[in-house]
Design an enzyme around this catalytic site. Structure first.
Site, short mmCIF file in Angstrom:
data_model
loop_
_atom_site.label_atom_id
_atom_site.label_comp_id
_atom_site.label_asym_id
_atom_site.label_seq_id
_atom_site.Cartn_x
_atom_site.Cartn_y
_atom_site.Cartn_z
N ASP A 174 -10.23 -3.29 -5.27
CA ASP A 174 -9.52 -2.45 -4.17
C ASP A 174 -10.39 -0.85 -4.16
OD1 ASP A 174 -7.73 -0.91 -2.47
OD2 ASP A 174 -6.00 -2.14 -3.12
N HIS B 257 -8.34 -4.30 -0.82
CA HIS B 257 -7.13 -3.96 -0.65
C HIS B 257 -6.18 -4.83 0.32
CE1 HIS B 257 -4.29 -0.56 -0.33
NE2 HIS B 257 -4.38 -0.92 1.34
N SER C 12 0.86 -1.26 0.19
CA SER C 12 0.26 0.07 0.03
C SER C 12 0.91 1.23 0.04
CB SER C 12 -1.06 0.27 1.21
OG SER C 12 -1.81 1.05 0.95
#
Length: 400
Positions: free
Chosen positions: A336, A372, A250
């Site tokens: 996501d 995600h 991320s």
């Protein structure tokens, strides 16, 4: 906590952070709850550890229960006597998580500090490895090393136990966590401007990560050296660029992308999980979910000063044309909502187009069902992790 009759004192317990680690202090009170007569910090055998308050439902007990784990010790609940908190021998382990087949004596960990390129900032670094790996170190062999980092949102990456690291350690790798600026390990100043890594000083995150990588390989830059606060570490010059891999997820993927662009020849392989690598395009588009809220972290690129600064580090906009880049594994999830699937896809395409033909392979893996946080199913998560490790071990030449 009021002490029992046999102990003519009252005690308090405080939690906080010091030297980049969670800490617990025992306070003794004499005549008044506002008059602290003594403060004792709880210390442990292992320097790279994570500690917090455990379940304490009875305030009359003569001990406090703390939750403890480290890079080599599974999560444990430990009873610490309030009247004698410094004696490690009188502490009792009430419960410890069982890890099948795990032998703690085979592993070791340490905590050290590396000076950043500014010559002042002390970057906390945690290392874990098998003890027999030190034989290679004594023979001055280069040891395969995996460097992990995050460094955003003020989030602290603790030196906690993760059994999923064992497949790497058992194949002779050293696992290193760089607690770079942008996290919360050293409090708000580690995160906020001007000395942290937010807004217009975000590059401190990437500089710290690269500085730790250079320290591991012995390719120091400028003032880089081991902090004078600690004993010499096994980590310095433990590896070289042919045996060094890195990983981030991320916002940690942004860290890896920016670090690679800064010094692409420093790493052999990189894992970028759902990486936030198209910062400028995403942050300028307020129609994308979460973008406006994210201005609080990165700045609003519709303002010139933030626009120019974000462009100066955004991985997508700073790939070095014709440079030799490490092998990269980029992962994404079709659903996501935080880092849209096109970010790793665009970055993979840019790396393939712009970098040298001598660069490592650029692998893009898109999960057509995940969001995600990848797989919520435990077994699917382990399958995905096995894929990442298989890629990493293959690129480092550690496939058995």
């Amino acid at each position: 906590t009021k002490a029992p009759d046999s102990i003519p004192l009252a005690f308090g317990v405080a939690t906080g952070r010091e030297e980049g680690l969670p800490r617990i202090w025992i306070m003794e009170f004499n005549d008044s709850p506002l008059a602290v007569s003594k403060i004792t910090r709880l210390d442990f055998d292992e320097s790279a550890c994570d500690v917090g308050l455990g379940p304490n439902r009875d305030p009359t007990l003569p001990y406090v229960v703390v939750s403890y784990d480290s890079l080599v010790t599974p999560p444990s609940n430990i009873a610490v006597p309030l009247a004698n908190p410094v004696d490690l021998d009188v502490r009792r382990v009430l419960k410890q998580k069982e890890v099948p087949g795990y032998d703690k004596d085979l592993y070791a960990c340490e905590r050290t500090f590396v000076k950043s390129r500014d010559g002042k900032t002390e970057i906390p670094v945690s290392l874990v490895y098998r003890r027999d790996v030190l034989e290679k170190r004594n023979n001055e062999e280069s040891i395969p090393t995996h460097l992990y980092g995050y460094g955003s949102y003020g989030a602290s990456i603790e030196a906690s136990f993760r059994a999923i690291r064992l497949p790497l350690l058992n194949r002779g790798m050293v696992y290193v966590i760089a607690h770079v600026r942008g996290g919360g390990e050293n409090g708000r100043p580690w995160y906020e401007e001007p000395m942290g890594a937010k807004y217009l000083c975000k590059k401190n995150t990437f500089n710290d990560f690269v500085d730790v990588a250079r320290w591991l390989t012995g390719e120091e830059h400028g003032n880089l050296e081991l902090s004078t606060l600690v004993q010499p570490s096994i980590g310095k010059r433990i590896t070289n660029s042919r045996n060094l891999s890195c990983e981030g997820r991320s916002a940690g993927g942004l860290l890896i992308g920016a670090s690679m662009n800064q010094v692409p020849e420093l790493f052999r392989a990189a894992i970028l999980g759902v990486p936030f690598v198209d910062v400028a395009c995403t942050m300028v588009d307020a129609t994308i979910p979460l973008t406006v809220a994210e201005w609080e972290e990165w700045g609003n690129p519709n303002e010139e000063k933030y626009h120019d600064y974000i462009l100066s580090y955004c991985p997508m906009n700073n790939v070095k044309n014709g440079a030799v880049y490490p092998s990269c594994l980029l992962t994404g999830g079709l659903f996501d909502p935080r880092v849209q699937y096109w970010e790793p896809a665009k970055f993979a395409a840019e790396l393939r187009h712009s970098t040298s033909k001598d660069s490592g392979p650029i692998v893009l893996k898109m999960d057509m069902e995940a969001g995600h946080f990848s797989a919520s199913d435990r077994y699917k998560y382990l399958k995905e992790l096995a894929f990442d490790y298989a890629y990493l071990l293959d690129q480092l030449g550690l496939v058995l």
